[in-house]
Design an enzyme around this catalytic site. Structure first.
Site, short mmCIF file in Angstrom:
data_model
loop_
_atom_site.label_atom_id
_atom_site.label_comp_id
_atom_site.label_asym_id
_atom_site.label_seq_id
_atom_site.Cartn_x
_atom_site.Cartn_y
_atom_site.Cartn_z
N GLU A 192 -13.84 8.66 13.64
CA GLU A 192 -13.56 8.83 12.21
C GLU A 192 -12.71 7.69 11.71
O GLU A 192 -11.98 7.07 12.47
CB GLU A 192 -12.78 10.14 11.99
CG GLU A 192 -13.52 11.36 12.48
CD GLU A 192 -12.64 12.61 12.52
OE1 GLU A 192 -11.47 12.54 12.08
OE2 GLU A 192 -13.14 13.62 13.00
N LYS A 247 -9.49 6.17 10.11
CA LYS A 247 -8.10 6.60 10.04
C LYS A 247 -7.63 6.31 8.62
O LYS A 247 -7.45 5.14 8.25
CB LYS A 247 -7.27 5.83 11.07
CG LYS A 247 -5.86 6.32 11.20
CD LYS A 247 -5.26 5.74 12.47
CE LYS A 247 -3.80 6.00 12.64
NZ LYS A 247 -3.00 6.30 11.51
N ASP A 251 -5.38 5.82 5.51
CA ASP A 251 -3.99 5.37 5.43
C ASP A 251 -3.30 6.02 4.24
O ASP A 251 -3.25 5.47 3.14
CB ASP A 251 -3.95 3.85 5.31
CG ASP A 251 -2.59 3.31 5.66
OD1 ASP A 251 -1.74 4.10 6.12
OD2 ASP A 251 -2.36 2.10 5.48
N TYR A 305 -9.48 16.61 8.23
CA TYR A 305 -10.07 16.20 9.51
C TYR A 305 -9.67 17.05 10.70
O TYR A 305 -9.99 16.70 11.83
CB TYR A 305 -9.75 14.73 9.79
CG TYR A 305 -8.30 14.33 9.55
CD1 TYR A 305 -7.28 14.90 10.29
CD2 TYR A 305 -7.98 13.39 8.57
CE1 TYR A 305 -5.97 14.56 10.06
CE2 TYR A 305 -6.66 13.04 8.35
CZ TYR A 305 -5.65 13.62 9.10
OH TYR A 305 -4.36 13.28 8.88
N LYS A 364 -5.97 0.87 16.17
CA LYS A 364 -5.48 0.38 14.88
C LYS A 364 -5.97 -1.04 14.62
O LYS A 364 -5.95 -1.87 15.52
CB LYS A 364 -3.95 0.43 14.84
CG LYS A 364 -3.52 1.88 14.93
CD LYS A 364 -2.31 2.36 14.23
CE LYS A 364 -1.49 1.67 13.31
NZ LYS A 364 -0.23 2.27 13.00
N CYS A 408 20.12 -27.30 -5.36
CA CYS A 408 19.73 -25.98 -5.87
C CYS A 408 18.81 -26.17 -7.08
O CYS A 408 19.18 -26.85 -8.04
CB CYS A 408 20.95 -25.18 -6.26
SG CYS A 408 20.54 -23.64 -7.09
N CYS A 439 21.00 -24.66 -10.24
CA CYS A 439 22.25 -25.22 -10.77
C CYS A 439 22.52 -26.64 -10.27
O CYS A 439 23.52 -27.24 -10.63
CB CYS A 439 23.43 -24.31 -10.44
SG CYS A 439 23.83 -24.27 -8.70
N CYS A 441 22.52 -22.13 -1.55
CA CYS A 441 23.28 -22.77 -2.62
C CYS A 441 24.70 -22.19 -2.52
O CYS A 441 24.87 -20.98 -2.64
CB CYS A 441 22.66 -22.44 -3.98
SG CYS A 441 23.78 -22.84 -5.34
N CYS A 458 26.31 -20.24 -9.94
CA CYS A 458 24.85 -20.42 -10.02
C CYS A 458 24.23 -19.22 -10.76
O CYS A 458 24.31 -18.08 -10.29
CB CYS A 458 24.30 -20.54 -8.61
SG CYS A 458 22.53 -20.70 -8.55
S1 IVH Z 1 -6.30 13.53 13.75
C1 IVH Z 1 -3.85 16.38 16.42
N1 IVH Z 1 -7.89 12.12 12.17
O1 IVH Z 1 -3.01 9.30 11.37
C2 IVH Z 1 -4.69 15.68 15.41
N2 IVH Z 1 -5.54 11.79 11.97
O2 IVH Z 1 -1.23 8.09 13.41
C3 IVH Z 1 -4.02 14.49 14.82
N3 IVH Z 1 -4.90 10.19 10.22
O3 IVH Z 1 -0.99 12.10 12.04
C4 IVH Z 1 -4.61 13.93 13.62
N4 IVH Z 1 -6.93 9.72 9.53
O4 IVH Z 1 -1.73 11.57 9.54
C5 IVH Z 1 -6.62 12.38 12.53
N5 IVH Z 1 -9.39 10.98 10.82
C6 IVH Z 1 -8.13 11.24 11.17
C7 IVH Z 1 -7.03 10.61 10.55
C8 IVH Z 1 -5.74 10.91 10.99
C9 IVH Z 1 -5.63 9.49 9.36
C10 IVH Z 1 -3.41 10.10 10.30
C11 IVH Z 1 -2.73 11.44 10.50
C12 IVH Z 1 -2.12 11.32 11.87
C13 IVH Z 1 -1.86 9.86 11.95
C14 IVH Z 1 -1.66 9.40 13.38
#
Ligand code: IVH
Length: 685
Positions: free
Chosen positions: A128, A130, A132, A241, A328, A422, A425, A440, A446
């Site tokens: 999935e 992640k 932000d 999720y 990441k 600077c 000044c 400076c 200044c």
């Molecule tokens: S699963 C036990 N799925 O990323 C299950 N987290 O760095 C844990 N996050 O705490 C979460 N997208 O806030 C999961 N598709 C995704 C996510 C996700 C973003 C965040 C979430 C988590 C953090 C971990």
């Protein structure tokens, strides 16, 4: 690295990471990138593995992603901090854990190997995006949204139900007859798409309010708005999720999410089932490129074992599930030419080179300027006029230049020349031993430095006065403000002469100035803008010198006896107070009602049994350190932060610090235990 060095480094990392947690989760204003944070955390985890004796119970490594400071982390619903922020803190029914994460494919493969060696069943992963944003935990009962909690510290979260009800994609009622369980919890992420983020920052700019550095902070900040009705217009989105429903009996995570969608809840359309780790890596590589065209921010890919039975078998560590991990993405970079360089003078006199760039798209927004930090960094990068440079977004609003693409440098290109005077000044710039860059030295003359001091003074982490840079500029140009104290003598008539100022904005500003008189002493100390006194050092000083008079009368040695205060900081403090104009500023500000002492009523006196005693504390007690400190202070004692000839006792708990015990022995300072301390105080009662 020897034991002492390891211990010092662990303590330093604990402190730094706590500060970064606070910046990220509480202030929604990080000062470093996630990547930089992860590198520090990795270093801490490795050191803790090698030197477990130095693990502090309040280490940020043990408390993933906490919105709370350690002293408030264990409090309950009555917690005053949460109430002050307008939210009730409630316990999570199931702890909200974090995820293990990595930037490295080898570790993704190792994760796969660990699972394969734990199970011989065939299985798949659900990959999935992640998202932000900021994590949320929703509870539905009989198809109705019952409660929404933030992550908080994972054990307790803030109740933001009223605000969540204002987010259009989160239904308050599920689709009737769609088969949802009687009661369940569902977790996900609340995020702000780039478009809404740009709109919000644009409005903030017009109102001269501080901008959000990124959509994540904007989402977290919006979720904590005091007025629920204001949340509706912020353009927040949600994706869910993780279902926790003991009543349900799905066999896979993806099947659970398909059903969640049927009940009417928002789930991501970008997930994919992968059967081999190579497929997982292919998915990651695909999104590392494609994410740039998504309308919202993603910082990685989450890989989850799909089979729920296998998830159960794999279980959890204290911090995260063993059945999931996150890859990441490295921070996005853009390549673009420098058009020109401005040299800006900050409040401390530091001259910062800022490059004007050919506008370029980066992580969802257009970047036109980027910092080159200081003269040393500019020389290190060997910047030439019109160089193509790599730009990255840091935690700050202004992105940074990280490298030069020398292959694209034109023949005969001239090296960029840093000025020696600077730019504001004209004073000859100087370097300061032990500090990067040039300054400076004309601190009190200044104009840029003096205006900068106002900008710092009013900033959110200092006095928190609602006034923008453009207004300060106008007040300065009109001669209404020369020294900090002049802010508190501003009149409505003066304000009404400013551009765009009407009755309402004038009275708002005056009210905000009035309100700032309640800001605690440590913030006021920080706001004064003493060179080298950051937020944390100001706090340390306020803890050790309960009033500004105590601080002003402290000598160099006394200052340096405090842990974390070295020669440079001590000299800055002495230098600041040695100037007449500063003592005058302080005297006037005090008269105006600003706080220059710790609140007297913070400590409730229980006895005088420890009156006049300086007690150094080390080790782990049956109560938290903060509680121990409060106990000593309530009995009239003072908690010293390092052992010196003035220390009366060294109070040792479990695992006391080696060096402190040795030093106490050398100085013949009596060492007492927790029980002995209680005996001393109860004898007196
Ligand atoms: S699963 C036990 N799925 O990323 C299950 N987290 O760095 C844990 N996050 O705490 C979460 N997208 O806030 C999961 N598709 C995704 C996510 C996700 C973003 C965040 C979430 C988590 C953090 C971990």
């Amino acid at each position: 690295m020897n034991q002492k060095e390891a211990k010092d480094r662990i303590q330093q990392l604990d402190r730094e990471l706590l500060e970064h947690n606070r910046n990220y989760y509480v202030l929604n204003s990080p000062t470093i990138t996630d990547f930089e944070y992860d590198i520090l955390m990795q270093e801490l985890l490795e050191l803790q593995k090698r030197y477990p004796q130095f693990i502090s119970p309040s280490s940020p490594a043990l408390h993933p992603g906490s919105e709370y400071t350690p002293s408030t982390a264990m409090d309950t619903e009555k917690d005053s901090d949460a109430q002050q922020r307008g939210f009730t803190r409630r316990a999570h029914r199931n702890p909200m854990l974090s995820l293990g994460n990595t930037y490295d494919f080898e570790e993704i493969k190792a994760f796969d190997q660990r699972i394969r060696s734990a199970s011989d069943k065939a299985f798949s992963y659900n990959c999935e995006l992640k998202f932000d944003g900021t994590a949320i935990c929703l509870t539905y009962i009989d198809g109705k949204l019952d409660r929404a909690l933030t992550r908080g510290d994972g054990t307790y979260g803030d109740d933001v139900t009223a605000n969540v009800k204002e987010i259009p994609s989160i239904p308050q009622n599920l689709l009737p007859g769609s088969g949802f369980p009687h009661e369940f919890e569902i977790r996900g992420e609340i995020y702000m798409p780039f478009e809404a983020f740009d709109r919000l920052n644009h409005l903030k700019e017009l109102d001269e309010e501080p901008l959000f550095a990124n959509p994540r902070n904007a989402a977290a900040g919006s979720l904590k708005l005091q007025e629920s009705a204001d949340v509706a217009g912020r353009g927040l989105e949600c994706t869910l999720y993780h279902l926790i429903s003991p009543e349900s009996n799905f066999s896979t995570h993806s099947q659970a999410l398909e059903n969640v969608a049927r009940w009417g809840l928002p789930v991501s359309e970008y997930a994919k089932e992968c059967f081999t780790i190579d497929e997982v890596i292919e998915f990651i590589n695909y999104w590392d490129v494609k994410r740039k065209s998504l309308p919202f921010a993603t910082d990685g890919i989450v890989v989850k074992v799909n089979d729920l039975q296998l998830q159960k078998e794999l279980g959890f560590t204290a911090k995260s599930p063993k059945w999931a991990t996150a890859y990441k993405f490295k921070p996005e970079q853009a390549l673009t030419p420098i058009l020109s360089i401005d040299y800006q003078v900050g409040r401390t006199g530091a001259v910062t080179p800022v490059a004007n760039l050919e506008p370029v798209q980066l992580s969802g927004t257009i970047v036109k300027r980027a910092t080159l930090h200081n003269r040393d960094q500019m020389q290190l990068l060997d910047i030439h006029i019109n160089d193509y440079v790599y730009v990255e977004k840091g935690g700050e609003i202004i992105p940074k230049i990280t490298a030069v693409e020398t292959s694209r440098r034109l023949a005969g290109a001239q090296k960029a020349v840093f000025p020696d005077k600077c730019p504001d000044c004209g004073t000859e710039l100087v370097s300061i031993p032990g500090q990067a860059g040039v300054f400076c030295p004309n601190q009190d003359g200044c104009p840029m430095q003096r205006k900068g001091k106002f900008i710092h003074f009013v900033s959110r982490k200092a006095m928190g006065i609602n006034i923008g840079e453009a207004t300060i500029e106008q007040l300065w140009n009109k001669g209404y403000i020369k020294e900090l104290e002049d802010l508190y003598s501003l009149t409505e008539e003066q304000l009404l002469t400013l551009d765009k100022f009407k009755q309402k904005s004038a009275s708002n500003l005056l009210a905000s100035l009035e309100q700032s008189k309640k800001v605690p002493y440590s913030h006021v100390l920080f706001a004064l803008g003493i060179r080298n006194i950051g937020e944390q050092t100001a706090k340390t000083l306020a803890q050790n010198f309960k009033s500004i008079e105590e601080l002003m009368s402290a000598g160099r040695e006394e200052l340096m006896a405090i842990e974390d205060i070295g020669g440079i900081v001590a000299d800055s403090i002495l230098d600041y107070f040695s100037k007449e104009v500063h003592s005058h500023t302080i005297a006037v500000l005090k008269e105006k009602g600003l706080k220059f002492a710790e609140d007297g009523n913070a400590v409730q006196k229980l006895s005088d049994s420890l009156e006049g005693k300086q007690i150094m504390i080390t080790g782990v007690y049956s109560v938290s350190r903060d509680e121990m400190k409060a106990y000593i202070e309530a009995h009239g004692g003072k908690v010293a932060s390092s052992v010196s000839a003035k220390t009366d006792w060294l109070l040792t708990g479990d695992k006391p610090g080696d060096s402190k015990v040795k030093k106490a022995q050398k100085l013949n300072i009596p060492i007492i235990s927790e029980e002995e301390l209680y005996k001393l105080t109860s004898d007196a009662e």
